[in-house]
Scaffold this motif. Structure first.
Motif, PDB file in Angstrom:
ATOM      1  N   VAL A 218       0.946  -1.186   0.043  1.00 45.24           N
ATOM      2  CA  VAL A 218       0.082   0.089  -0.029  1.00 45.24           C
ATOM      3  C   VAL A 218       0.789   1.185   0.021  1.00 45.24           C
ATOM      4  O   VAL A 218       0.671   2.213  -0.744  1.00 45.24           O
ATOM      5  N   VAL A 219       2.147   1.143   0.843  1.00 48.90           N
ATOM      6  CA  VAL A 219       2.897   2.431   0.928  1.00 48.90           C
ATOM      7  C   VAL A 219       3.762   2.558  -0.300  1.00 48.90           C
ATOM      8  O   VAL A 219       4.087   3.586  -0.539  1.00 48.90           O
ATOM      9  N   TRP A 220       3.933   1.188  -0.866  1.00 51.17           N
ATOM     10  CA  TRP A 220       5.142   1.227  -2.170  1.00 51.17           C
ATOM     11  C   TRP A 220       4.460   2.054  -3.328  1.00 51.17           C
ATOM     12  O   TRP A 220       5.409   2.717  -3.723  1.00 51.17           O
ATOM     13  N   PHE A 221       3.213   1.788  -3.593  1.00 46.51           N
ATOM     14  CA  PHE A 221       2.803   2.556  -5.072  1.00 46.51           C
ATOM     15  C   PHE A 221       2.413   3.921  -4.875  1.00 46.51           C
ATOM     16  O   PHE A 221       2.886   4.681  -5.760  1.00 46.51           O
ATOM     17  N   PRO A 222       1.515   4.369  -3.750  1.00 48.99           N
ATOM     18  CA  PRO A 222       1.247   5.716  -3.812  1.00 48.99           C
ATOM     19  C   PRO A 222       2.190   6.490  -3.153  1.00 48.99           C
ATOM     20  O   PRO A 222       2.408   7.598  -3.637  1.00 48.99           O
ATOM     21  N   ILE A 223       3.158   6.293  -2.407  1.00 49.26           N
ATOM     22  CA  ILE A 223       3.886   6.829  -1.556  1.00 49.26           C
ATOM     23  C   ILE A 223       5.564   6.895  -2.133  1.00 49.26           C
ATOM     24  O   ILE A 223       6.119   7.792  -2.455  1.00 49.26           O
ATOM     25  N   LEU A 224       5.936   5.591  -2.072  1.00 49.61           N
ATOM     26  CA  LEU A 224       7.401   5.248  -2.600  1.00 49.61           C
ATOM     27  C   LEU A 224       7.361   5.518  -4.336  1.00 49.61           C
ATOM     28  O   LEU A 224       8.492   5.547  -4.849  1.00 49.61           O
ATOM     29  N   GLY A 225       6.136   5.290  -4.958  1.00 48.33           N
ATOM     30  CA  GLY A 225       6.360   5.425  -6.486  1.00 48.33           C
ATOM     31  C   GLY A 225       6.716   4.403  -7.119  1.00 48.33           C
ATOM     32  O   GLY A 225       7.488   4.415  -7.918  1.00 48.33           O
ATOM     33  N   ALA A 226       6.143   3.339  -6.812  1.00 50.22           N
ATOM     34  CA  ALA A 226       6.404   1.920  -7.354  1.00 50.22           C
ATOM     35  C   ALA A 226       5.739   2.075  -8.865  1.00 50.22           C
ATOM     36  O   ALA A 226       4.965   2.359  -8.998  1.00 50.22           O
ATOM     37  N   ASN A 227       6.681   1.663 -10.059  1.00 50.45           N
ATOM     38  CA  ASN A 227       6.466   1.865 -11.394  1.00 50.45           C
ATOM     39  C   ASN A 227       6.602   0.503 -11.973  1.00 50.45           C
ATOM     40  O   ASN A 227       7.620   0.104 -12.220  1.00 50.45           O
ATOM     41  N   PHE A 228       5.414  -0.338 -12.382  1.00 53.35           N
ATOM     42  CA  PHE A 228       5.390  -1.524 -12.935  1.00 53.35           C
ATOM     43  C   PHE A 228       5.904  -1.310 -14.352  1.00 53.35           C
ATOM     44  O   PHE A 228       6.265  -2.266 -15.304  1.00 53.35           O
ATOM     45  N   SER A 229       5.811  -0.082 -15.230  1.00 53.66           N
ATOM     46  CA  SER A 229       6.103   0.168 -16.401  1.00 53.66           C
ATOM     47  C   SER A 229       7.720  -0.042 -16.688  1.00 53.66           C
ATOM     48  O   SER A 229       8.034  -0.250 -17.894  1.00 53.66           O
ATOM     49  N   HIS A 230       8.363   0.067 -15.868  1.00 55.63           N
ATOM     50  CA  HIS A 230       9.934  -0.338 -15.597  1.00 55.63           C
ATOM     51  C   HIS A 230      10.309  -1.776 -15.921  1.00 55.63           C
ATOM     52  O   HIS A 230      11.744  -2.030 -15.686  1.00 55.63           O
ATOM     53  N   LEU A 231       9.359  -2.621 -15.549  1.00 55.79           N
ATOM     54  CA  LEU A 231       9.704  -4.115 -15.450  1.00 55.79           C
ATOM     55  C   LEU A 231      10.259  -4.495 -16.568  1.00 55.79           C
ATOM     56  O   LEU A 231      11.296  -5.204 -16.777  1.00 55.79           O
ATOM     57  N   PRO A 232       9.791  -4.247 -17.891  1.00 55.75           N
ATOM     58  CA  PRO A 232      10.370  -4.554 -19.171  1.00 55.75           C
ATOM     59  C   PRO A 232      11.739  -4.112 -19.288  1.00 55.75           C
ATOM     60  O   PRO A 232      12.817  -5.029 -19.600  1.00 55.75           O
ATOM     61  N   LYS A 233      12.240  -3.101 -18.749  1.00 52.51           N
ATOM     62  CA  LYS A 233      13.495  -2.214 -18.954  1.00 52.51           C
ATOM     63  C   LYS A 233      14.368  -3.104 -17.957  1.00 52.51           C
ATOM     64  O   LYS A 233      15.713  -3.418 -18.319  1.00 52.51           O
ATOM     65  N   ALA A 234      13.987  -3.347 -16.854  1.00 54.74           N
ATOM     66  CA  ALA A 234      14.677  -4.200 -15.847  1.00 54.74           C
ATOM     67  C   ALA A 234      14.959  -5.407 -16.284  1.00 54.74           C
ATOM     68  O   ALA A 234      16.209  -5.903 -16.207  1.00 54.74           O
ATOM     69  N   LEU A 235      14.008  -6.215 -16.764  1.00 54.71           N
ATOM     70  CA  LEU A 235      14.415  -7.643 -17.434  1.00 54.71           C
ATOM     71  C   LEU A 235      14.996  -7.670 -18.645  1.00 54.71           C
ATOM     72  O   LEU A 235      15.911  -8.593 -18.912  1.00 54.71           O
ATOM     73  N   GLY A 236      14.970  -6.632 -19.419  1.00 52.02           N
ATOM     74  CA  GLY A 236      15.873  -6.238 -20.518  1.00 52.02           C
ATOM     75  C   GLY A 236      17.252  -6.172 -20.319  1.00 52.02           C
ATOM     76  O   GLY A 236      18.263  -6.725 -20.857  1.00 52.02           O
ATOM     77  N   ALA A 237      17.788  -5.353 -18.982  1.00 55.10           N
ATOM     78  CA  ALA A 237      19.022  -5.109 -18.659  1.00 55.10           C
ATOM     79  C   ALA A 237      19.418  -6.113 -17.763  1.00 55.10           C
ATOM     80  O   ALA A 237      20.737  -6.395 -17.803  1.00 55.10           O
ATOM     81  N   ALA A 238      18.718  -6.964 -17.199  1.00 59.27           N
ATOM     82  CA  ALA A 238      19.251  -8.106 -16.152  1.00 59.27           C
ATOM     83  C   ALA A 238      18.160  -9.040 -16.319  1.00 59.27           C
ATOM     84  O   ALA A 238      17.406  -9.467 -15.327  1.00 59.27           O
ATOM     85  N   PRO A 239      18.411  -9.929 -17.345  1.00 53.24           N
ATOM     86  CA  PRO A 239      17.205 -10.944 -17.533  1.00 53.24           C
ATOM     87  C   PRO A 239      17.315 -12.177 -16.761  1.00 53.24           C
ATOM     88  O   PRO A 239      16.237 -13.014 -16.263  1.00 53.24           O
ATOM     89  N   VAL A 240      18.467 -12.186 -15.979  1.00 54.33           N
ATOM     90  CA  VAL A 240      18.806 -13.442 -15.232  1.00 54.33           C
ATOM     91  C   VAL A 240      18.673 -13.105 -13.585  1.00 54.33           C
ATOM     92  O   VAL A 240      18.120 -13.848 -12.965  1.00 54.33           O
TER      93      VAL A 240
END
Length: 299
Positions: A218-240
């Motif tokens: 609950v705190v992560w998304f509205p307060i800490l700014g969690a962003n699932f849109s970066h998931l493809p970028k993260a998996l692309g840079a470090a797929p393992v």
């Protein structure tokens, strides 16, 4: 502790067989200047002489608090010598029971002595009416061993000594009592296996953990700014690294669950030693990729 040798294989037989030789004898073991002295509290000390050819005719009487001391000079043929084996042999001819006492020999002079008291005699010899005394001598070489009688001994027992003697006989052979019998059953009480806490406590802590995770999201998304849109970028840079790190964390939680339900400590430590390095290595790579994106202003 001296033991009584049985009549079937007596000390005399063993001594003669072990020290006899097939060679022609050139001499013999003997002694001379023998003296027997009985001393004790209230007893006038007196000695009787004897030799290898003239034993003591009258029997010696030994009371409970008296000491019989025998001294003599040992010789091989006609020369003073120190034999390899020298014993005072005390036996009862009626039963064949016997025991022996080593002589104390002074150097190579052949001067020997031995002392005997009631405490030195086994209980069943002490109860005998008469004992035979002999000197057993022998050594290496062609001179055969000798067993030379020196006289008889009568153990005199008073009322107190008789009582102690009967107790000692019961202790030695267990007469009148059961020597071999079943022992009491030995009950081994082992420590009980550690028990899990009551289910109510487990459920309370489980609920608190789940609530903490829900609160974190609950705190992560509205307060800490969690962003699932970066998931493809993260998996692309470090797929393992990212999937492996996430899988290792889930595996560690599964190991702790198994430890709580059925595993022991050694199983848990063994599995953790395998998963922990994987989590450390993949986590460092995954966090390095996250830092690189944040340094580029991507949150």
């Amino acid at each position: 502790m001296r033991s009584i040798i049985s009549a079937d294989m007596s000390l005399k037989t063993f001594f003669v067989l072990s020290l006899s030789t097939l060679a022609a004898a050139t001499g013999t073991w003997t002694f001379e200047d023998g003296k027997a002295t009985i001393s004790g509290k209230g007893v006038a000390e007196g000695s009787r002489s004897f030799s290898a050819t003239k034993p003591i005719v009258e029997s010696l009487t030994l009371a409970p608090r008296e000491t019989l001391k025998l001294t003599f000079s040992l010789k091989e043929d006609s020369k003073a010598a120190r034999p390899h084996q020298a014993f005072l042999l005390v036996s009862e001819e009626a039963s064949g029971l016997e025991t022996f006492y080593p002589l104390t020999i002074k150097g190579e002079s052949g001067k020997a002595k031995v002392e005997l008291t009631h405490k030195d005699l086994p209980a069943h010899l002490l109860a005998s009416p008469k004992l035979s005394l002999s000197i057993a001598l022998g050594s290496f070489g062609s001179t055969p061993g000798s067993i030379l009688p020196i006289g008889n001994l009568i153990p005199a027992l008073d009322a107190a000594a008789l009582g102690l003697l009967e107790k000692q006989k019961l202790k030695d052979l267990g007469e009148g009592a059961i020597v071999y019998k079943a022992k009491k059953e030995i009950s081994h009480i082992f420590r009980a296996d550690p028990q899990n806490p009551p289910k109510i406590i487990t459920l309370v802590f489980l609920a608190s953990v789940i609530a903490s995770l829900v609160g974190l999201f609950v705190v992560w998304f509205p307060i800490l700014g969690a962003n699932f849109s970066h998931l493809p970028k993260a998996l692309g840079a470090a797929p393992v690294s990212h999937p492996l790190f996430f899988a290792s964390l889930v595996t560690l939680e599964g190991i702790f669950f198994l430890y709580y339900t059925q595993w022991n400590l050694f199983q848990t430590l063994g599995a953790s030693l395998i998963v922990a390095p994987i989590a450390l290595f993949s986590g460092s790579r995954a966090l390095r990729e996250v830092r690189a994106r944040r340094e580029r202003g991507q949150r």
